[in-house]
Design an enzyme around this catalytic site. Structure first.
Site, PDB file in Angstrom:
ATOM      1  N   GLU A  81       4.927  -4.110   4.201  1.00 13.68           N
ATOM      2  CA  GLU A  81       4.881  -3.355   2.942  1.00 13.68           C
ATOM      3  C   GLU A  81       3.438  -3.152   2.461  1.00 13.68           C
ATOM      4  OE1 GLU A  81       6.617  -3.298  -1.645  1.00 13.68           O
ATOM      5  OE2 GLU A  81       6.743  -5.132  -0.464  1.00 13.68           O
ATOM      6  N   LYS A 137       8.203  -0.859   4.488  1.00 14.14           N
ATOM      7  CA  LYS A 137       8.548  -0.588   3.095  1.00 14.14           C
ATOM      8  C   LYS A 137       7.340   0.094   2.464  1.00 14.14           C
ATOM      9  CE  LYS A 137      10.255  -2.547  -1.225  1.00 14.14           C
ATOM     10  NZ  LYS A 137      11.013  -3.645  -1.872  1.00 14.14           N
TER      11      LYS A 137
END
Length: 296
Positions: free
Chosen positions: A175, A212
């Site tokens: 992420e 993400k």
């Protein structure tokens, strides 16, 4: 790695719920839930209250495997129980794949980014994650400016840790968040996409990751990552957008599904009746699911 859970995450219709607020963000999450800071006097009491909130969400009939593929947990949530079962086991019995946040927060800004703080206890945490039947992990960096060197270091650090996670038999969610309010967000996203592609191309046979990412400024800017054969799934954070705004932007991106936190829990309150709570949660789940599976 649990192959049934892998297939669900790769091919299932739905989204991933982010329930992983940790030390720094927990007071804000509780405040948004209607729990004032004078309701607890120390961290232990604070974490008891946030576990009660997460338990209420997870046990709600509206939190179901028909629409929710997985849930990201905080370390303490992993080690706690829901109705006599460890949280990950409770989720798995509901058909929801459990993930664990493993980063320890963000370092100070340098070169327009915030790297992850050192994780000296990562090996032990990954061992415990396997013992608790966790499927995968999540770790967050923060990109504030289109600084090529800074973004390069963010991606290098993310993949360095991802290799350790893969070696432990877990699925890493990488992420590198691009701050949605940063200037030149689209330029940062273009640099980020190219850096991620470089590292994806270097993964060995049998190695796969999840990503993400912030919902891109330019629709479908991350489609090459979504289509990459080393990527199991790309999920999107809400990044401070309202739920309606995040859903609208998400619909513009083919193959991108949600992994929302604040946008999921925004309308929930500790003082709601169970009926009212479940209705508010169902409204959130329904709209986020719809934005994840129905595209423009």
């Amino acid at each position: 790695m649990n192959q049934q859970q892998l297939e669900k995450v790769r091919d299932g219709k739905g989204f991933i719920a982010a329930l992983d607020q940790s030390g720094g963000s927990t007071p804000k999450a509780l405040l948004a839930y209607g729990v004032q800071e004078d309701a607890y006097s120390n961290k232990a009491e604070m974490f008891d209250l946030v576990h009660e909130m997460r338990t209420r969400i997870i046990t709600s009939p509206s939190f179901n495997s028909d629409q929710i593929l997985g849930a990201i947990l905080f370390e303490q949530t992993m080690d706690r129980e829901i109705e006599g079962k460890y949280t990950a086991d409770y989720l798995a019995e509901k058909g929801i794949v459990p993930f664990l946040k493993v980063d320890k927060g963000l370092a100070d800004e340098k070169d327009g980014v915030q790297l992850m703080k050192p994780m000296p206890e990562l090996d032990d945490l990954l061992k415990r994650a396997n013992e608790r039947n966790i499927f995968g992990t999540k770790m967050r960096s923060n990109i504030l400016e289109p600084n090529a060197q800074g973004i390069k270091e963010v991606v290098e650090q993310q993949f360095e840790v991802a290799h350790k996670i893969l070696n432990a038999g877990l699925m890493p969610i990488i992420e590198p968040e691009v701050n949605v309010y940063s200037d030149n967000k689209e330029q940062s996203e273009e640099i980020l996409r190219k850096e991620i592609e470089k590292h994806l191309d270097q993964l060995q046979d049998g190695q796969e990751v999840m990503l993400k990412l912030s919902i891109p400024t330019k629709a479908n800017a991350y489609k090459p990552l979504i289509d990459h054969d080393k990527v199991v799934r790309v999920v999107a954070l809400s990044g401070g957008y309202s739920r309606d705004e995040a859903n609208e932007k998400l619909r513009e991106n083919d193959g991108l599904i949600a992994s929302f936190s604040r946008a999921l829990a925004a309308d929930l309150n500790v003082n709601q009746s169970d009926e009212e709570f479940d209705k508010k949660l169902k409204d959130a789940v329904d709209t986020i699911y719809d934005a994840s599976v129905n595209k423009k």
